[in-house]
Design a protein around this motif. Structure first.
Motif, PDB file in Angstrom:
ATOM      1  N   PHE A   1     -11.913  -7.624   4.531  1.00  0.00           N
ATOM      2  CA  PHE A   1     -12.471  -6.644   3.601  1.00  0.00           C
ATOM      3  C   PHE A   1     -12.603  -5.278   4.262  1.00  0.00           C
ATOM      4  CE2 PHE A   1     -16.355  -4.349   2.429  1.00  0.00           C
ATOM      5  CZ  PHE A   1     -16.001  -3.941   1.152  1.00  0.00           C
ATOM      6  N   ARG A   2     -13.074  -5.247   5.501  1.00  0.00           N
ATOM      7  CA  ARG A   2     -13.252  -3.971   6.196  1.00  0.00           C
ATOM      8  C   ARG A   2     -11.910  -3.276   6.412  1.00  0.00           C
ATOM      9  NH1 ARG A   2     -16.887  -5.093  11.355  1.00  0.00           N
ATOM     10  NH2 ARG A   2     -16.623  -2.841  11.587  1.00  0.00           N
ATOM     11  N   THR A   3     -10.868  -4.058   6.669  1.00  0.00           N
ATOM     12  CA  THR A   3      -9.534  -3.478   6.798  1.00  0.00           C
ATOM     13  C   THR A   3      -9.095  -2.855   5.478  1.00  0.00           C
ATOM     14  OG1 THR A   3      -8.922  -5.099   8.497  1.00  0.00           O
ATOM     15  CG2 THR A   3      -7.126  -3.957   7.378  1.00  0.00           C
ATOM     16  N   PHE A   4      -9.310  -3.583   4.395  1.00  0.00           N
ATOM     17  CA  PHE A   4      -8.975  -3.070   3.063  1.00  0.00           C
ATOM     18  C   PHE A   4      -9.755  -1.789   2.786  1.00  0.00           C
ATOM     19  CE2 PHE A   4      -9.299  -2.996  -1.607  1.00  0.00           C
ATOM     20  CZ  PHE A   4      -7.965  -3.133  -1.952  1.00  0.00           C
ATOM     21  N   PHE A   5     -11.032  -1.797   3.115  1.00  0.00           N
ATOM     22  CA  PHE A   5     -11.894  -0.627   2.947  1.00  0.00           C
ATOM     23  C   PHE A   5     -11.285   0.579   3.660  1.00  0.00           C
ATOM     24  CE2 PHE A   5     -15.153   2.231   4.456  1.00  0.00           C
ATOM     25  CZ  PHE A   5     -16.055   2.339   3.420  1.00  0.00           C
ATOM     26  N   GLY A   6     -10.907   0.387   4.910  1.00  0.00           N
ATOM     27  CA  GLY A   6     -10.362   1.496   5.692  1.00  0.00           C
ATOM     28  C   GLY A   6      -9.054   2.022   5.143  1.00  0.00           C
ATOM     29  N   LEU A   7      -8.193   1.120   4.675  1.00  0.00           N
ATOM     30  CA  LEU A   7      -6.900   1.535   4.146  1.00  0.00           C
ATOM     31  C   LEU A   7      -7.047   2.301   2.827  1.00  0.00           C
ATOM     32  CD1 LEU A   7      -4.844  -1.711   4.863  1.00  0.00           C
ATOM     33  CD2 LEU A   7      -4.625   0.486   6.048  1.00  0.00           C
ATOM     34  N   VAL A   8      -8.019   1.912   2.015  1.00  0.00           N
ATOM     35  CA  VAL A   8      -8.221   2.576   0.726  1.00  0.00           C
ATOM     36  C   VAL A   8      -8.927   3.921   0.904  1.00  0.00           C
ATOM     37  CG1 VAL A   8      -9.387   2.436  -1.515  1.00  0.00           C
ATOM     38  CG2 VAL A   8      -8.268   0.413  -0.571  1.00  0.00           C
ATOM     39  N   ILE A   9     -10.020   3.935   1.637  1.00  0.00           N
ATOM     40  CA  ILE A   9     -10.854   5.140   1.734  1.00  0.00           C
ATOM     41  C   ILE A   9     -10.322   6.128   2.763  1.00  0.00           C
ATOM     42  CG2 ILE A   9     -13.196   5.987   2.138  1.00  0.00           C
ATOM     43  CD1 ILE A   9     -12.808   4.278  -0.394  1.00  0.00           C
ATOM     44  N   ARG A  10      -9.735   5.613   3.842  1.00  0.00           N
ATOM     45  CA  ARG A  10      -9.207   6.448   4.925  1.00  0.00           C
ATOM     46  C   ARG A  10     -10.253   7.480   5.366  1.00  0.00           C
ATOM     47  NH1 ARG A  10      -4.970   9.340   2.812  1.00  0.00           N
ATOM     48  NH2 ARG A  10      -5.803   8.955   0.724  1.00  0.00           N
ATOM     49  N   ASP A  11      -9.886   8.767   5.412  1.00  0.00           N
ATOM     50  CA  ASP A  11     -10.849   9.799   5.806  1.00  0.00           C
ATOM     51  C   ASP A  11     -11.368  10.583   4.606  1.00  0.00           C
ATOM     52  OD1 ASP A  11      -8.563  11.175   5.155  1.00  0.00           O
ATOM     53  OD2 ASP A  11      -8.645  12.551   6.868  1.00  0.00           O
ATOM     54  N   VAL A  12     -11.078  10.085   3.402  1.00  0.00           N
ATOM     55  CA  VAL A  12     -11.425  10.828   2.189  1.00  0.00           C
ATOM     56  C   VAL A  12     -12.933  11.037   2.078  1.00  0.00           C
ATOM     57  CG1 VAL A  12     -11.467  10.719  -0.338  1.00  0.00           C
ATOM     58  CG2 VAL A  12      -9.370  10.155   0.900  1.00  0.00           C
TER      59      VAL A  12
END
Length: 209
Positions: free
Chosen positions: A163-174
């Protein structure tokens, strides 16, 4: 985008309460930390007594606001039938789209800035935003991830890590760029593109070949 049902204790929000929360969200963007029960009552044209009856004190109202905002990230129905690769990717893209759309909006930015300002032992707003925002969203996505693993489409040993990986890929630095004041505007096309790309990257990392 339709929000899911949100409950206050044992009761589901009425349409009037939902309208009031939408108004409170808009007011929060305008005034930030200066949000008051009086201000919300005046803008929503309801009595303070009604607000206290529905939400309790100001902290209760803020909790309801966070839950209402987080509910805009729709849960994906996971049935007993075996999931196809196309269905999994479609559900993940919907989830990523909702999440990125919500987190990049003015309301979420204002809410998170307020939570950061009031994080720490003297306020529970930071904890409220974490529990009813990030962690609540995680609990909605994890059943889909587990269903994908059960169907032999995903491989991971730790669903929280996935889940945390998915979170990072979706949100990135936005999110951090918005919180720090950059005037970053994501169009509908941008959000669709970024959600699709995040899912493609996630499946590359966790997909079963």
């Amino acid at each position: 985008m339709l929000a899911q049902a949100v409950r206050l204790g044992d009761e589901e929000l009425t349409s009037r309460q939902q309208d009031v929360l939408d108004i409170a969200l808009s007011l929060l963007v305008e005034v930030g930390d200066k949000l008051t029960m009086t201000g919300v009552a005046r803008r929503a044209r309801c009595s303070k007594e009604s607000l206290y009856k529905w939400f309790g004190d100001r902290d209760g109202l803020l909790t309801a606001i966070v839950q209402w905002q987080a509910a805009k990230v729709r849960s994906v129905p996971v049935g007993p039938q075996r999931m196809s690769k196309e269905t999994l990717q479609s559900h993940l893209e919907q989830f990523a789209f909702d999440w990125l759309k919500v987190i990049s909006g003015d309301i979420s930015v204002a809410l998170n800035r307020l939570a950061i300002t009031h994080a720490g032992p003297l306020s529970n707003l930071g904890t409220t935003v974490l529990m009813n925002g990030r962690f609540a969203v995680g609990q909605r996505l994890k059943p889909l991830l587990k269903a994908g693993r059960g169907a032999g489409l995903l491989h991971f040993s730790d669903e929280e890590e996935a889940f945390r990986t998915f979170f990072g890929l979706v949100i990135r630095d936005v999110q951090i760029r918005l919180l720090l004041g950059e005037e970053l505007v994501l169009s509908e096309t941008d959000v669709v593109r970024d959600a699709k790309r995040a899912v493609e990257q996630f499946v590359t990392l966790y997909g079963v070949r």
